[in-house]
Design a protein around this motif. Structure first.
Motif, PDB file in Angstrom:
ATOM      1  N   ASP B  89      -3.219  -9.791  -1.914  1.00  8.77           N
ATOM      2  CA  ASP B  89      -2.390  -9.269  -1.846  1.00  8.77           C
ATOM      3  C   ASP B  89      -1.403 -10.685  -2.327  1.00  8.77           C
ATOM      4  O   ASP B  89       0.223 -10.156  -2.849  1.00  8.77           O
ATOM      5  N   ARG B  90      -1.456 -11.657  -1.010  1.00  7.16           N
ATOM      6  CA  ARG B  90      -0.837 -12.615  -1.185  1.00  7.16           C
ATOM      7  C   ARG B  90      -0.345 -12.903  -2.892  1.00  7.16           C
ATOM      8  O   ARG B  90       1.440 -13.594  -3.117  1.00  7.16           O
ATOM      9  N   ILE B  91      -1.074 -13.203  -3.057  1.00 11.30           N
ATOM     10  CA  ILE B  91      -1.188 -13.663  -4.496  1.00 11.30           C
ATOM     11  C   ILE B  91      -0.563 -13.048  -5.736  1.00 11.30           C
ATOM     12  O   ILE B  91      -0.038 -12.599  -6.554  1.00 11.30           O
ATOM     13  N   ILE B  92      -0.816 -11.694  -5.639  1.00  3.56           N
ATOM     14  CA  ILE B  92      -0.483 -10.294  -6.337  1.00  3.56           C
ATOM     15  C   ILE B  92       0.607 -10.320  -5.658  1.00  3.56           C
ATOM     16  O   ILE B  92       1.870  -9.978  -7.701  1.00  3.56           O
ATOM     17  N   GLY B  93       1.337 -10.096  -5.013  1.00  2.00           N
ATOM     18  CA  GLY B  93       2.775 -10.340  -4.311  1.00  2.00           C
ATOM     19  C   GLY B  93       3.531 -11.290  -5.241  1.00  2.00           C
ATOM     20  O   GLY B  93       4.174 -10.765  -5.635  1.00  2.00           O
ATOM     21  N   LEU B  94       3.329 -12.677  -5.003  1.00  2.00           N
ATOM     22  CA  LEU B  94       3.572 -13.813  -5.813  1.00  2.00           C
ATOM     23  C   LEU B  94       3.907 -13.507  -6.610  1.00  2.00           C
ATOM     24  O   LEU B  94       5.144 -13.777  -7.478  1.00  2.00           O
ATOM     25  N   GLU B  95       2.854 -13.230  -7.473  1.00  2.00           N
ATOM     26  CA  GLU B  95       2.790 -12.867  -9.401  1.00  2.00           C
ATOM     27  C   GLU B  95       3.466 -11.779  -9.482  1.00  2.00           C
ATOM     28  O   GLU B  95       4.366 -11.867 -10.571  1.00  2.00           O
ATOM     29  N   MET B  96       4.234 -10.896  -8.409  1.00  2.00           N
ATOM     30  CA  MET B  96       5.065  -9.886  -9.183  1.00  2.00           C
ATOM     31  C   MET B  96       6.276  -9.977  -8.862  1.00  2.00           C
ATOM     32  O   MET B  96       7.062  -9.334  -8.518  1.00  2.00           O
ATOM     33  N   GLY B  97       6.775 -11.221  -8.829  1.00  2.00           N
ATOM     34  CA  GLY B  97       7.909 -11.593  -8.790  1.00  2.00           C
ATOM     35  C   GLY B  97       8.461 -12.286  -6.723  1.00  2.00           C
ATOM     36  O   GLY B  97       9.375 -11.922  -7.032  1.00  2.00           O
ATOM     37  N   ALA B  98       7.415 -11.274  -6.378  1.00  2.00           N
ATOM     38  CA  ALA B  98       8.539 -11.974  -4.393  1.00  2.00           C
ATOM     39  C   ALA B  98       8.611 -13.429  -4.493  1.00  2.00           C
ATOM     40  O   ALA B  98       7.359 -14.694  -5.063  1.00  2.00           O
ATOM     41  N   ASP B  99       9.179 -14.744  -3.371  1.00  2.00           N
ATOM     42  CA  ASP B  99       9.594 -15.250  -3.179  1.00  2.00           C
ATOM     43  C   ASP B  99       9.200 -15.619  -2.289  1.00  2.00           C
ATOM     44  O   ASP B  99       8.581 -17.264  -2.009  1.00  2.00           O
ATOM     45  N   ASP B 100       8.023 -14.701  -1.698  1.00  5.66           N
ATOM     46  CA  ASP B 100       7.663 -15.852  -0.495  1.00  5.66           C
ATOM     47  C   ASP B 100       6.993 -14.730   0.254  1.00  5.66           C
ATOM     48  O   ASP B 100       6.898 -13.102   0.076  1.00  5.66           O
ATOM     49  N   TYR B 101       5.664 -14.816   1.095  1.00  6.99           N
ATOM     50  CA  TYR B 101       4.825 -13.742   1.744  1.00  6.99           C
ATOM     51  C   TYR B 101       4.466 -13.977   2.814  1.00  6.99           C
ATOM     52  O   TYR B 101       4.609 -14.989   3.581  1.00  6.99           O
ATOM     53  N   LEU B 102       4.424 -13.022   3.837  1.00  5.06           N
ATOM     54  CA  LEU B 102       4.662 -13.196   5.199  1.00  5.06           C
ATOM     55  C   LEU B 102       3.898 -11.764   6.280  1.00  5.06           C
ATOM     56  O   LEU B 102       3.732 -10.757   5.445  1.00  5.06           O
ATOM     57  N   PRO B 103       2.311 -12.110   6.155  1.00  9.11           N
ATOM     58  CA  PRO B 103       1.731 -11.228   6.566  1.00  9.11           C
ATOM     59  C   PRO B 103       2.123 -11.072   8.152  1.00  9.11           C
ATOM     60  O   PRO B 103       2.195 -11.289   8.564  1.00  9.11           O
ATOM     61  N   LYS B 104       1.581  -9.653   8.211  1.00  4.73           N
ATOM     62  CA  LYS B 104       2.164  -8.916   9.582  1.00  4.73           C
ATOM     63  C   LYS B 104       0.555  -8.923  10.504  1.00  4.73           C
ATOM     64  O   LYS B 104      -0.677  -9.249  10.360  1.00  4.73           O
TER      65      LYS B 104
END
Lengths: 102, 244
Positions: B89-104
């Motif tokens: 999910d983190r990888i896909i999120g970043l590939e979708m253009g997110a600048d950062d990712y933080l898990p809950k």
């Protein structure tokens, strides 16, 4: 459950305004979980567990996140005894917690 | 006094929204919350937003799709939150253009640090720009801008006069190609001041700069208007340092 043991939890002082309300809502969650279980509504149980898991530690209450995670998993397995056990533990936690804002 | 950075939080969990809103407001941010992706667009249509905190599990649309759609039309920084927490999910999120990712679950202080970091990364102050490109030679779409002499040249080497404001604005675009810049950012970067109500300075300078660059205002190729957001300088930019 009566308890003489106070469980001290340190919470960020920036959350002092909202942390008590958050804990109060978890008491309401216990009631909602009970109602959902009576109706075999495991989707609602799962959703409540999921939200507890996602928010608890953010407010400083790691135990709530851990319990939420167990509730979510138990709801997926439709395991009522584990869910009830989690509800009891959550109630005990809420009864015994003492929050210190640091 | 500079306006507070405006954070838009999209999460269907009201207590997560409240947690972020309360914490960030106490730390000097303006925060707007919405519980679905429809609300996101409504806020973007009427307010300037500096950064979006986006949950992946929304009731009306997958957050990853929201992120991808958002990125296709703007460069607004996005930080993804998700209880999924899986590496994929983190990888896909970043590939979708997110600048950062933080898990809950996340601690709001960590989110605050990440928001500040992303905002720092996605912004370049005029002072930094001044230091960074004062010896630069930019080439774009057949044009050349020589920063030290402030000269703009056509493909045939003809000099084109630029006013100070036009030069500053073009330089900002060349520093941030293919990135949507709001009027506020353009004014701050090029003039070092904040936009005021009914301030049309940037729009007028955009219009003049388009004329200098022979960019048809009805169908611009270089300086494109992004509705409700600002402008994007849409071409490949090459930069060399005239010192080297």
């Amino acid at each position: 459950m009566e308890t003489n043991t106070r469980l001290v939890v340190k919470v960020d002082q920036d959350l002092e305004d909202i942390a008590p309300g958050y804990l109060e809502n978890r008491r309401k969650d216990v009631g909602l979980l009970s109602t959902a279980l009576e109706q075999n509504d495991f989707n609602t149980v799962k959703m409540i567990g999921h939200r507890m898991k996602g928010s608890g530690a953010g407010y400083g209450f790691d135990f709530i996140s851990e319990t939420g995670s167990r509730i979510e998993q138990a709801a997926i397995a439709r395991n009522t005894p584990i869910i009830r056990d989690c509800m009891d533990q959550l109630t005990d936690y809420l009864d015994s917690i003492e929050v210190i804002y640091v | 006094m500079a306006a507070a950075d405006h954070i838009l939080v999209i999460d269907d969990d009201q207590e997560i929204c409240q947690l972020i809103a309360d914490f960030f407001q106490k730390n000097g941010f303006q925060v707007t919350t919405s519980h679905n992706s429809k609300g996101l667009q409504e806020v973007l249509d009427r307010q300037k937003v500096d950064l979006i905190v986006l949950d992946l599990m929304l009731p009306d649309e997958d957050g990853l799709i929201v992120c991808r759609n958002l990125r296709s039309r703007s460069n607004l920084p996005v930080i993804i939150l998700s209880a999924r927490g899986e590496e994929m999910d983190r990888i896909i999120g970043l590939e979708m253009g997110a600048d950062d990712y933080l898990p809950k679950p996340f601690h709001p202080r960590e989110l605050l640090a990440r928001v500040k970091s992303v905002l720092r990364r996605t912004r370049t102050s005029p002072e930094e720009m001044e230091d960074n490109d004062s010896h630069a030679l930019y080439r774009f779409a057949g044009w050349t801008l020589d920063v030290p002499t402030r000269q703009l040249y056509t493909e045939k080497g003809e000099k084109i006069f630029l006013s100070g404001g036009e030069f500053a604005l073009l330089r900002v675009f060349l520093n941030h190609p293919n990135r949507v810049l709001t009027r506020d950012q353009l004014l701050a970067f090029s003039h070092g001041r904040e936009i005021e109500p009914y301030d049309r300075t940037i729009d007028m300078q955009i219009s003049r700069l388009r004329r200098r660059l022979n960019d048809d205002p009805k169908s611009p190729e270089l300086i494109k208007t992004v509705r409700s957001l600002g402008y994007v300088f849409s071409t490949r930019v090459e930069r060399t340092d005239s010192k080297s």
